[in-house]
Design a protein around this motif. Structure first.
Motif, short mmCIF file in Angstrom:
data_model
loop_
_atom_site.label_atom_id
_atom_site.label_comp_id
_atom_site.label_asym_id
_atom_site.label_seq_id
_atom_site.Cartn_x
_atom_site.Cartn_y
_atom_site.Cartn_z
N GLY A 63 0.74 -1.36 0.12
CA GLY A 63 0.00 0.03 -0.14
C GLY A 63 0.89 1.26 -0.07
O GLY A 63 0.33 2.33 -0.05
N LEU A 65 2.65 2.33 2.29
CA LEU A 65 2.77 3.14 3.68
C LEU A 65 4.13 2.73 4.13
O LEU A 65 4.76 3.21 5.38
CB LEU A 65 1.90 2.31 4.78
CG LEU A 65 0.44 2.71 4.37
CD1 LEU A 65 -0.57 2.13 5.21
CD2 LEU A 65 0.05 4.44 4.64
N THR A 89 3.15 8.81 -2.01
CA THR A 89 1.99 9.55 -1.60
C THR A 89 1.24 10.06 -2.70
O THR A 89 -0.16 9.63 -2.46
CB THR A 89 2.42 10.97 -0.94
OG1 THR A 89 3.22 11.01 0.13
CG2 THR A 89 1.11 11.96 -0.60
N ARG A 92 -0.67 6.43 -3.22
CA ARG A 92 -1.74 6.05 -2.04
C ARG A 92 -2.97 6.85 -2.41
O ARG A 92 -3.98 6.34 -2.48
CB ARG A 92 -1.26 6.26 -0.77
CG ARG A 92 -0.13 5.42 -0.24
CD ARG A 92 0.39 5.55 1.10
NE ARG A 92 0.68 6.97 1.72
CZ ARG A 92 2.03 7.33 1.75
NH1 ARG A 92 2.89 6.59 1.41
NH2 ARG A 92 2.09 8.63 2.08
N VAL A 96 -5.38 3.83 -4.06
CA VAL A 96 -5.29 2.88 -2.82
C VAL A 96 -6.30 3.30 -1.95
O VAL A 96 -6.55 4.45 -1.35
CB VAL A 96 -3.76 2.63 -2.18
CG1 VAL A 96 -3.98 1.58 -1.11
CG2 VAL A 96 -2.70 2.13 -3.00
#
Length: 242
Positions: A63, A65, A89, A92, A96
């Motif tokens: 993801g 992160l 960033t 995401r 996502v």
């Protein structure tokens, strides 16, 4: 590079040799040990395994992160392991949706307003009311989180995650804080969202029975995928024995 929202040929997400090592002074903890994985468009995958087996680390790297210590991850043709913080960033934000065990709703905003927060930064969002309707909460749109049950708050969190029309929906223990009856309602919302939006959906859970609602289940152990099971027929959440 091709438009990342063009029709998908091949896997939507792919990992090769994914390794993650956490270091604290002289101590090393190997959270992932060379994991290979692919998922197709619209697939629903359940991820099982005990605490510390690498499930959440795996999902966080897919993801964007967290980053891998070694190995590579691709979202379609995009090499995520080559991206800097700004690129991750953007990945995401644009591709996502995340759902966690705790709902993280803004207490002073209604259900509709909580969902609308995400649509303000998305490129092609669905109307917030449409996202709430997908999870069966149209009648609760003007209620504040304190006026909603735990299951309803989690469904608002799901609506918020899907309102930006993500291609990937990652859920880490979405029913972990809920009783079985409420958890089934949340799983029904997730399966409906998967069917309606076509988002490739990965769900981490400790409940092995939930594997029956998925296209495929993975069992993690000691940082590896120890078992993979393909379901010939997916069950409805109401058919799962908790």
């Amino acid at each position: 590079m091709a438009n990342l929202r063009d029709p998908v040929i091949g896997p939507v997400i792919r990992a090769e040799g994914l390794t993650k090592v956490y270091r604290s002074g002289p101590v090393e903890v190997q959270a992932l040990r060379g994991v290979d994985f692919t998922a197709a468009a619209g697939e629903f995958v359940v991820i099982l395994g005990p605490s510390g087996s690498g499930k959440s680390t795996f999902l966080n790297i897919l993801g964007g992160l967290d980053t891998a210590s070694a190995g590579r991850v691709w979202f379609r043709g995009l090499d995520l392991t080559a991206l800097d913080d700004r690129g991750l960033t953007r990945y995401r934000r644009d591709h996502v949706g995340f759902v966690f065990q705790f709902y993280n709703l803004v207490p002073s905003l209604t259900a509709l307003e909580n969902v609308a927060l995400v649509t303000e930064i998305a490129r092609n969002p669905m109307p917030p009311a449409e996202a709430l309707a997908l999870v069966g909460l149209s009648a609760r749109r003007d209620h504040f989180p304190a006026q909603l049950s735990g299951g309803e708050q989690q469904r608002v969190a799901i609506a918020r995650a899907i309102a930006k029309r993500p291609e990937l929906l990652f859920c880490d223990e979405p029913t972990g804080a809920l009783d079985s009856a409420t958890g089934i309602k949340v799983l029904e919302a997730l399966t409906e969202v998967n069917r309606a939006t076509g988002a490739t959906t990965l769900v981490i859970t400790h409940n092995a029975a939930i594997r029956e609602i998925a296209d495929r289940s993975l069992r993690f152990a000691d940082g590896r995928i120890a078992e993979e099971v393909v379901n010939p027929v997916r069950k409805a959440p109401t058919e799962v024995s908790w």
